[in-house]
Design a protein around this motif. Structure first.
Motif, PDB file in Angstrom:
ATOM      1  N   VAL A 138      39.348  30.986  42.982  1.00 24.02           N
ATOM      2  CA  VAL A 138      40.469  30.043  42.961  1.00 24.02           C
ATOM      3  C   VAL A 138      41.789  30.790  42.727  1.00 24.02           C
ATOM      4  CG1 VAL A 138      41.544  28.160  41.649  1.00 24.02           C
ATOM      5  CG2 VAL A 138      39.107  28.044  42.247  1.00 24.02           C
ATOM      6  N   MET A 139      41.775  31.721  41.771  1.00 26.10           N
ATOM      7  CA  MET A 139      42.981  32.505  41.491  1.00 26.10           C
ATOM      8  C   MET A 139      43.398  33.317  42.713  1.00 26.10           C
ATOM      9  SD  MET A 139      42.086  33.940  37.667  1.00 26.10           S
ATOM     10  CE  MET A 139      41.478  32.834  36.405  1.00 26.10           C
ATOM     11  N   ALA A 140      42.399  33.956  43.364  1.00 28.57           N
ATOM     12  CA  ALA A 140      42.716  34.756  44.549  1.00 28.57           C
ATOM     13  C   ALA A 140      43.289  33.888  45.662  1.00 28.57           C
ATOM     14  CB  ALA A 140      41.461  35.482  45.026  1.00 28.57           C
ATOM     15  N   GLY A 141      42.713  32.689  45.827  1.00 25.53           N
ATOM     16  CA  GLY A 141      43.228  31.783  46.843  1.00 25.53           C
ATOM     17  C   GLY A 141      44.643  31.330  46.556  1.00 25.53           C
ATOM     18  N   ALA A 142      44.924  31.064  45.275  1.00 28.15           N
ATOM     19  CA  ALA A 142      46.275  30.640  44.897  1.00 28.15           C
ATOM     20  C   ALA A 142      47.283  31.749  45.165  1.00 28.15           C
ATOM     21  CB  ALA A 142      46.297  30.237  43.427  1.00 28.15           C
TER      22      ALA A 142
END
Length: 340
Positions: free
Chosen positions: A39-43
């Motif tokens: 999720v962090m990488a996608g954000a």
């Protein structure tokens, strides 16, 4: 504060370690963390990741309805988070012990010389989060070391060891061969020594204490006929309990023994010839051996594998924290085998 211990530990250059009360909860914690990373990488791929405030995290974590739900959860079982290795667990007493330990929350390694029997018992207990089979010849140092390594790799450590592997040959002195003597002492005296030694290395390294249980026999203290090699090997095991209790006590490793008698039901030992040999010694048909053993006891009751498993549980579940060097008879009362 609830759950102050970390569920995830990151070590640069090595990787991620996840922790939980059992293998399943540890795996789920790891999966949640990996999903959070994604999720962090996608954000970051779109813009910038911005976590919620600490106050909002607290509000979610300690939500009133969540607290109420947690209060209704069942209490952990007595052996939750404990990791047990049981030798000779493919049948009889060992199988019953493995089932009882798993039922009380432990992760169990089913160690047996017969890979099919080990796999069958592990499958009976559950999936690989709870039980795994390990093929091991307890007379082989390398095989024993490998079994301990497999236990640690599968579940993250080891806490409870049950020396149950054994065999029996019933012969009078003059018919007992060198091979009979060596075989029984190799499997029981040497085998339990090797398993205890290698397990103790792991327990001492962990520095968390632990339990080693020997399934010995009333024959370790009782002089029966036509039983020289088996009785002597069991007496060796019984004294190992006392010696190791004295030596390993400073490491908070408790060593205790259990002395069963005549456990015929489900026994691989009795079906492999011991039953016929003992029946011949007593002059009775083999199919009457269970009743014969029961009738010679004070309680006039048959001893079952589950009764031995109950004693293992009693020694390891937490109520006997200050007991070591003990031998518990599980024989329905054999007066000649009373401990003196």
């Amino acid at each position: 504060m609830r759950g102050a211990d970390p569920a995830i530990v990151l070590i640069p250059g090595i990787g991620m370690f996840s922790y939980g009360t059992n293998k399943q909860t540890a795996r789920v914690a790891g999966e949640f963390y990996l999903n959070a990373i994604n999720v962090m990488a996608g954000a970051h791929a779109i813009s910038t990741y911005q976590p919620i405030s600490e106050a909002e995290k607290f509000r979610i974590e300690y939500w009133t309805l969540e607290e109420a739900k947690l209060q209704r959860l069942p209490k952990p079982k007595p052996l939750t988070a404990r990791i047990a290795l049981v030798t000779g667990a493919g049948s009889g007493i060992g199988r019953a012990i493995a089932h009882r330990l798993a039922a009380e929350g432990a992760c169990v390694v089913i160690a047996d010389r017969n890979p099919h029997s080990a796999a069958t018992v592990a499958a009976e207990i559950g999936d690989t989060d709870i039980a795994i089979p390990v093929t091991v010849d307890v007379t082989d140092t390398a095989a024993v070391q490998h079994a301990i390594q497999q236990t640690v790799l599968a579940f993250g450590g080891i806490d409870l060891i049950v020396n149950n592997a054994g065999l029996s040959i019933s012969k009078p002195l003059l018919q007992t061969t060198d091979g009979d003597w060596d075989l029984q002492h190799n499997v029981m005296a040497r085998g339990s020594f090797l398993v205890s030694r290698e397990a103790a290395r792991a327990l001492i390294d962990q520095n968390m204490g632990g339990d080693i249980i020997y399934i010995t026999s009333k024959n370790s203290v009782f002089a029966g006929p036509n039983n020289i090699a088996y009785g002597a090997a069991k007496a060796d095991q019984a004294h190992q309990v006392r010696l190791l209790a004295a030596e390993l006590g400073p490491h908070r490793i408790r060593v205790n023994g259990i002395n069963p008698d005549g456990v015929v039901q489900g026994s691989g030992i009795f079906t492999s010839g011991w039953g016929a040999q003992r029946a011949a010694t007593y002059g009775i048909p083999e199919n009457q051996l269970s009743a014969f053993y029961a009738q010679r006891t004070l309680l006039k009751q048959e001893t079952l594998p589950e009764h031995v498993a109950n004693a293992v549980y009693a020694l390891t579940a937490g109520d006997l924290t200050h007991t070591t060097g003990l031998h518990i008879p599980v024989d329905a009362g054999v007066a000649a085998a009373f401990l003196r």
